[in-house]
Design a protein around this motif. Structure first.
Motif: not given
Length: 183
Positions: A157-171
């Protein structure tokens, strides 16, 4: 298994071995992940105590096991081997100290941020494959899966990560580092 006499040296050739400690109340704490190339020396080799944690294969593994009766005479006669074993034990003591310090003094959000950044550094990929379940993450940071999920949602929610069921993207890794550093 925790509590058993298990007098072995283990070398992990491939795969991952997880260690976890179970409290008398049944709570689980992930202690250590042994990956390819890691050496584990059972404490039961050096004292009369039992294995302090359970070792569990995370996936298909190839291990080399040596019984202490075979290895200890060699170590006792070889100063370099004794030095290497001492260095390994000091490394494990430092890891245990860091874990105790985190659990005692760091908020859960800081522990989750540290775990995520460590996983990201080890994977070297962005986005990073989600290879730990919420249960495993909770075990590793000493909390519940619900709390890990809530904190990861806050990070998202704070825009640090994008989280899905299969991966994590570091923003914004810097913000995650600030969470760790400010606590």
């Amino acid at each position: 298994m925790q509590g058993q006499d298990w007098p072995y040296f283990v070398l992990v050739e491939s795969g991952v071995i997880k260690t976890h400690k179970i409290s008398s109340q049944g709570r689980c704490l992930g202690a250590l992940r042994l990956q390819s190339g890691a050496l584990f020396c059972s404490p039961t080799l050096l004292d009369e105590g039992s294995l302090p944690a359970t070792l569990e294969a995370d996936n298909d593994c190839c291990l080399f096991l040596w019984h202490g009766d075979v290895v200890l005479p060699y170590i006792k006669k070889n100063n370099q081997a004794l030095w290497e074993l001492s260095s390994l034990l000091v490394k494990r003591m430092r890891q245990a100290s860091e874990m105790v310090e985190d659990l005692a003094f760091q908020p859960v959000a800081s522990r989750v941020a540290r775990l995520l950044l460590k996983q990201h550094q080890q994977s070297g990929a962005d986005p990073m494959e989600r290879n730990l379940t919420l249960d495993e993450m909770a075990t590793m940071v000493g909390t519940t899966p619900v709390m890990v999920c809530k904190i990861m949602s806050q990070f998202s929610d704070r825009g640090y990560l994008k989280v899905s069921r299969t991966e994590i993207e570091f923003i914004d890794r810097d913000q995650l580092k600030k969470i760790i550093d400010n606590n």
